[in-house]
Design an enzyme around this catalytic site. Structure first.
Site: not given
Length: 590
Positions: A288, A317, A335, A337, A339, A419, A465
């Site tokens: 992000c 991670r 990911q 991912d 945004h 979320k 997200h």
């Protein structure tokens, strides 16, 4: 996993059987010490301190004792006692005495401050009495003696503290009747067959090397091919849905992670910094902040919004070694991912679009059974309450519009926004967490995001997200188990194997392979010295969808004899007809 007595229809049964098991164990080991025994998802357990180590053979003996207790049809009797009465009752049970002392001080069974008043109570059946809040069945006779089974023995530290005594934990499962039990045991066996770690090795899809490091995945050609196909499909779907693709580095300066708050709130999950030109850099745990930097390269107008940035971004991670699990719990993962930066008046439409898009992509992979979990504002939060209300309402309307079953997790949102977690059920009915649509009121504030509104004044955009598959590694693991490695034709790394019966047909097999490859299919020719049946068996074990057998007659007729991995024999089919059949199956993703 602990279960809620108010929501679990099996709670009373399983709780009662935990006590029945404890009684049966103490009848075999009268000097044994008992700890705790709660119901859990799919069953129950109890922890014991016994004079010797249990063996698998002991489980059948304990089960027989449990059935004898069930047959006595004795009642479960509740009573409240004082702390002194409880100490007298359990004077020879040190673990119970520790629990009693905690209850007397207002602590729960975990040694933490209890919510509300602590009442010391017991349940008794037959000769066994235990500290317990309940609830239980009325009598042992309500238990079907064929509905339960003891499953395994494991070690467990008292209260989860490795400095405390290690106990022996017996796990059991219990259902309403024998049919439910047998169905559950079948699912367990089927899950073992579908285990992505086993299939990943057998099908040569991926590996994990000690030389590289735990939790870091090596994608083999066949596994990588499936990933490429999946990513290409999703990439094109993103473009059609109005997303823009971006790429970002694997590392970033410490200052970036300070601004984002990761070094303050997430540092334990980040890897140690590296020194570059005298500055600290970190491997990215999330994408992000990089997408925010792309947004900030220009002053945005209200006319420019929404902006939807998507990336297959690899993040790192730290996970404890004991938590790592094949593809589904790793330390480096990619990911899918995205945004979304939008105006407040656009938020509801964007949430609806994101949810609809997530459902479309997941259904394309054969995942069609969903439950949504809506997490709302916690006690500690950032952002204005009215923004939270607007965002939460948009999330709720989205799941209702798409007629998804959903549950509300009151106060379960992160401090930075509400979320939706979209959980998917696989072929065995197991629940997997995949897609997330997450509001964020925190990062726009931290990075000072702005757009110029119609009033020519700066305004703060909303940020959403969205992870669709979650991570390619985890998603791949789910797909392996969902399909038991037998991927649909459009995803299969090898879609067909050509099997010449004799060496005389190899040249024709190569011409057929070339024709199919030019048509976009993934095809191999088995030129080994094995017999035809051995080649067919090998292709079936590799879960290849089509086996195209070529003999003299097939070559003369420009045909192939088609066998499916299911064992179905379609006989000889003209090559053009076979190709058309496969292309239609691929196009329909069946």
């Amino acid at each position: 996993m602990p279960v809620d007595p108010n929501n679990d229809p099996y709670y009373r049964l399983r709780h009662s059987l935990a006590h029945v098991m404890a009684q049966a164990v103490l009848e075999i080991f009268p000097e044994g010490k008992v700890a705790i025994g709660p119901p859990i998802e799919n069953g129950f357990y109890y922890d014991f301190d016994l004079p010797r180590a249990l063996t698998p053979d002991d489980l059948s003996t304990i089960e027989a004792g449990m059935r004898q207790i069930v047959a006595r049809d004795v009642p479960f009797l509740f009573r409240e006692v004082s702390a002194d009465e409880a100490r007298q009752l359990f004077h020879d049970q040190p673990y119970k005495l520790e629990l009693i002392d905690g209850l007397a001080q207002g602590l729960d069974e975990n040694g933490e401050t209890a919510k509300g008043d602590t009442v010391i109570s017991t349940y008794r059946q037959d000769t066994f009495e235990d500290l317990c809040r309940g609830p239980h069945l009325e009598r042992t006779g309500q238990i079907d003696p064929a509905s339960f089974k003891l499953m395994s023995i494991a070690g467990a530290y008292w209260r989860g503290d490795e400095k405390r005594p290690q106990l022996q934990r017996i796990y059991g499962t219990a259902w309403n009747d024998q049919a439910e039990l047998e169905q559950y045991l079948w699912r367990l066996e089927e899950a073992k067959k579908r285990d992505h770690r086993r299939l990943g090795k057998e099908l040569d899809l991926y590996s994990i090397s000690d030389e590289v490091g735990a939790g870091l995945i090596l994608w083999h050609p066949k596994g990588a091919m499936i990933r490429v196909i999946a990513e290409d499909f999703a990439r094109q779907a993103h473009l059609k849905a109005g997303y823009e693709w971006v790429f970002s580095p694997h590392i970033g300066r410490a200052h970036l992670w300070e601004t984002s708050g990761h070094l303050e709130f997430y540092k334990e999950s980040m890897y140690a910094p590296m020194d570059i030109d005298g500055e600290a850099y970190y491997a990215k745990p999330m994408n992000c902040p990089f997408h925010i930097q792309i947004y900030q390269t220009h002053m945005r107008s209200y006319r420019d919004l929404p902006r939807r940035y998507a990336e297959y971004g690899t993040v790192y991670r730290y996970e404890l070694s004991g938590a790592l699990h094949g593809l589904t719990r790793v330390r480096g993962f990619t990911q899918d991912d995205a945004h979304i930066f939008c105006r407040p008046d656009q938020v509801e439409e964007e949430i609806g679009r994101a949810l609809e898009f997530s459902l479309y992509v997941l259904r394309a992979f054969g995942l069609s059974d969903f439950t949504a979990y809506l997490s709302t504002r916690p006690e500690k939060y950032v952002g204005a309450p009215e923004d939270w209300e607007r965002a939460t309402a948009a999330l709720e309307r989205a799941v209702e519009t798409h007629q998804l079953p959903y549950q509300v997790d009151e106060g379960g949102g992160a401090f930075y926004g509400p979320k939706i977690d979209l959980k998917v059920y696989d072929a065995l009915g197991r629940e997997w967490q995949l897609s997330t649509i997450q509001f964020d009121f925190n990062l726009p504030e931290r990075f000072g995001l702005e757009y110029i509104g119609e009033d020519n004044q700066p305004h703060r955009p909303y940020m959403v997200h969205r992870a669709l598959m979650g991570s390619m590694e985890r998603f791949f693991g789910v797909l392996i188990e969902h399909y038991a490695g037998a991927f649909p034709l459009w995803l299969a790394p090898v879609q067909a194997v050509l099997i010449p019966i004799t060496d005389a047909q190899i040249a024709y097999a190569e011409r057929v392979r070339q024709q199919l490859v030019e048509a976009g299919l993934r095809v191999e020719v088995d030129t080994s010295r094995d017999r035809m049946q051995g080649k067919i068996r090998r292709a079936q074990l590799q879960k290849v969808p089509y086996m195209l057998i070529i003999g003299k007659k097939e070559e003369e007729a420009s045909a192939v004899a088609v066998r499916l991995r299911s064992g179905e024999d379609l006989g000889a089919i003209p090559l053009d007809a076979c190709l058309a059949r496969m292309q239609e199956e691929i196009a329909n993703r069946t």
